[in-house]
Design a protein around this motif. Structure first.
Motif, PDB file in Angstrom:
ATOM      1  N   UNK A 326       0.822  -1.255   0.010  1.00 16.42           N
ATOM      2  CA  UNK A 326       0.131   0.024  -0.032  1.00 16.42           C
ATOM      3  C   UNK A 326       0.716   1.403  -0.018  1.00 16.42           C
ATOM      4  N   UNK A 327       0.367   2.518  -0.088  1.00 21.25           N
ATOM      5  CA  UNK A 327       1.099   3.476  -0.178  1.00 21.25           C
ATOM      6  C   UNK A 327       1.687   4.026   1.027  1.00 21.25           C
ATOM      7  N   UNK A 328       2.460   5.161   0.980  1.00 20.33           N
ATOM      8  CA  UNK A 328       3.277   5.509   2.371  1.00 20.33           C
ATOM      9  C   UNK A 328       2.384   6.510   3.459  1.00 20.33           C
ATOM     10  N   UNK A 329       3.203   6.328   4.394  1.00 21.35           N
ATOM     11  CA  UNK A 329       2.700   7.296   5.695  1.00 21.35           C
ATOM     12  C   UNK A 329       3.850   7.732   6.395  1.00 21.35           C
ATOM     13  N   UNK A 354      -2.063   9.039   0.327  1.00 23.73           N
ATOM     14  CA  UNK A 354      -0.957   7.798   0.978  1.00 23.73           C
ATOM     15  C   UNK A 354      -1.789   6.644   1.411  1.00 23.73           C
ATOM     16  N   UNK A 355      -1.192   5.751   2.324  1.00 20.46           N
ATOM     17  CA  UNK A 355      -1.466   4.989   2.992  1.00 20.46           C
ATOM     18  C   UNK A 355      -3.130   5.392   3.649  1.00 20.46           C
ATOM     19  N   UNK A 361      -2.217   7.942  -4.279  1.00 24.10           N
ATOM     20  CA  UNK A 361      -1.462   7.695  -3.226  1.00 24.10           C
ATOM     21  C   UNK A 361      -1.241   6.468  -2.561  1.00 24.10           C
ATOM     22  N   UNK A 362      -2.655   5.907  -2.400  1.00 29.85           N
ATOM     23  CA  UNK A 362      -2.878   4.852  -1.465  1.00 29.85           C
ATOM     24  C   UNK A 362      -2.498   3.597  -2.071  1.00 29.85           C
ATOM     25  N   UNK A 363      -2.870   3.364  -3.438  1.00 25.26           N
ATOM     26  CA  UNK A 363      -2.591   2.064  -4.054  1.00 25.26           C
ATOM     27  C   UNK A 363      -1.577   1.981  -5.227  1.00 25.26           C
ATOM     28  N   UNK A 459      -2.934  12.376   6.296  1.00 25.76           N
ATOM     29  CA  UNK A 459      -3.147  12.106   5.122  1.00 25.76           C
ATOM     30  C   UNK A 459      -4.602  12.398   4.533  1.00 25.76           C
ATOM     31  N   UNK A 460      -4.513  12.933   3.352  1.00 19.71           N
ATOM     32  CA  UNK A 460      -6.058  13.141   2.876  1.00 19.71           C
ATOM     33  C   UNK A 460      -6.581  11.867   2.488  1.00 19.71           C
TER      34      UNK A 460
END
Ligand code: NG6
Ligand code: CA
Length: 505
Positions: A326-329, A354-355, A361-363, A459-460
């Motif tokens: 998954x995306x970053x945090x 992100x995550x 940014x999520x996937x 995160x949005x």
């Protein structure tokens, strides 16, 4: 006449076996390396300026670097569920982020990525993070054989930790057993109430070497507060600084043992997921704090695997896939200075969110495939997802998927081999609360009442009570919501999403 038949039969058998042997020899080894919470912008080959990842850059330069490669989901468990089963995780209840004592959620009677390889004659192994549950029930005895688990869904060999680095029990499992468990010091785990006398982060923050910023204040292991309570298993508990090298050693040994057969290794790295506590020699090396240091450790680890393949002379017969779950945090619940030392680093690259997020940014994650001599180096813009590996590998290794299994997995072998830039035409992305659908570069995010911004993690989420429509062909950063201007497109994509959701699978 009789003799002649026998002679022909022998010739036929000899020919047939040699054909089979030949075929088996031609099957490539496959190593699937999956990072934990690594973002699109975290690697220098994906544009990172503030951190250098030379080993992954080399892998990408010698293979395909996908620019539209995805996990199905913006968190770990659902994303890994889809990879393993070839089914969208939102079709099944109970595929959200699992606690460390959850029961196994992967079916044992259906096609999975590892059992597909196993059926085709591969030796299959998993090393690293699991996070798909273990055993038949939540309440389980951790001190005996723990099953079903990875070995029951297709892995001949497993060396894993049960959930995440921040969740108890903080132990390794080799096949069905906890490694180095002393029977006189049995392990118990509870996610509802404190058990045993181990100090917790909440009661004893003075014992912590890394403080929490949110949660992570239950049992302390190795100076780090965890999610969940555990007692016992003192000798079996891992030391975070050694986690990654332990997994690397296991991966090396598996490859060494299986080098003569075709093998499939699922190597699930734990970086850069929290708690970020890389080996001491990487600490302070990135200038971006422990998160960056963990990425350096991850890059080095991948380099060590590539080096081993070359030393064994099997690099040309080994296909490597590298990606992230998954995306970053940055701040995911510990005070590890990821935000303070960000220094302009953009972990999701140009993407929004992100995550946990429905934005790209999520996937949209790093996705690299290399197979020296077989795959031509290139950059590919094909829309591909990890869920598609089952159907695609089924073609590569000539192992059919029984009807009804892996229902959402698409055969994208041509794209994965770099022979075509065509990927999926439709893809559904899963944020934490909401689904989006992408078709021909248009992305529709369903209206959702959840919070638009997760303050704790910065995160949005992509949640909005009204529809969102973005044109990814011209607006990768999803800045301009075109839903009001283009209600026809919204309607079309909303209907398409409904039809994917209700498709009989
Ligand atoms: C969250 C955790 C986070 C991480 C995540 C799962 C808190 C405050 N946050 O609930 O630290 O563990 O779950 O991450 O506890 S994942 O990559 O496995 O999906
Ligand atoms: Ca993850």
């Amino acid at each position: 006449m009789h003799k002649k038949c026998l002679f022909l039969a022998i010739i036929f058998m000899a020919f047939n076996t040699s054909a089979q042997v030949k075929k088996k020899e031609q099957l490539p080894n496959v190593i699937y390396i999956i990072a934990d919470d690594l973002g699109y912008g975290d690697l220098s080959c994906y544009g990172a300026q503030k951190i250098q990842t030379p080993n992954l850059d080399l892998l990408a330069a010698n293979g395909i670097r996908f620019t539209d490669g995805h996990s199905t989901s913006a968190t770990c468990t659902p994303s890994r569920y889809a990879l393993m089963t070839g089914e969208y995780p939102w079709r099944k209840d109970g595929t959200g982020i699992l606690p460390g004592d959850a029961a196994l959620i992967i079916p044992t009677d259906k096609t999975t990525l590892p059992n597909l390889f196993k059926k085709a004659g591969y030796q299959t192994g998993i090393v690293g993070k699991w996070h798909l549950g273990l055993g038949e029930t939540v309440a389980k005895n951790w001190n005996g054989d723990i099953k079903p688990g990875p070995n029951e869904v297709g892995f001949d060999y497993s060396f894993i930790f049960p959930a995440t680095a921040d969740r108890v029990p903080t132990v390794f499992l080799q096949n069905h057993k906890i490694v180095a468990l002393d029977k006189r010091d049995p392990i118990e785990v509870d996610y509802a109430k404190k058990i045993g006398n181990d100090p917790t982060g909440k009661e004893h923050p003075e014992l912590l070497k890394m403080k929490s910023s949110q949660g992570h204040d239950q049992t302390i292991v190795n100076g780090i507060g965890r999610i969940g309570y555990m007692t016992g298993g003192t000798m079996a508990r891992w030391v975070d600084e050694e986690l990654s090298t332990t997994f690397l050693t296991e991966a090396h040994e598996f490859i060494e043992r299986k080098q003569k057969q075709p093998f499939f290794l699922y190597f699930a790295l734990t970086e850069p997921h929290v708690p970020r506590m890389p080996a001491t020699r990487f600490k302070g090396k990135s200038g971006l704090g422990l998160r960056g240091d963990a990425i350096l450790q991850l890059d080095w680890t991948v380099g060590e695997i590539v080096k081993q393949l070359k030393e064994l002379g099997i690099d040309k017969n080994t296909l490597i896939i590298f990606t992230s779950d998954n995306g970053p945090v940055l701040d995911d619940g510990y005070q590890d200075e990821a935000v303070a030392k960000q220094n302009g680093h953009m972990p999701a690259g140009a993407f929004r969110g992100g995550k946990y997020s429905s934005f790209e940014g999520g996937t949209r994650v790093p996705f690299i495939i290399s197979w020296p001599g077989q795959i031509k180096p290139q950059v590919s813009s094909a829309l591909v997802s990890q869920m598609d590996l089952i159907a695609s590998f089924s073609k590569l290794i000539d192992q059919p998927v029984p009807a009804g299994d892996a229902p959402d997995s698409e055969n994208l072998l041509e794209a994965f081999m770099g022979k075509s830039q065509n990927g999926r035409s439709v893809f559904v992305e899963q944020g934490v609360r909401t689904l989006s659908i992408v078709k021909d570069g248009w992305k529709y995010i369903t209206p959702n009442g959840g919070t638009p911004y997760m303050k704790a993690v910065g995160i949005e989420t992509g949640n909005l009570p009204t529809a969102q429509l973005y044109n990814l062909n011209t607006d990768l950063a999803e800045k301009s919501n075109l839903a009001d201007k283009n209600p026809t497109k919204v309607k079309e994509l909303a209907a398409l999403l409904e039809s994917v959701k209700s498709a009989k699978k």
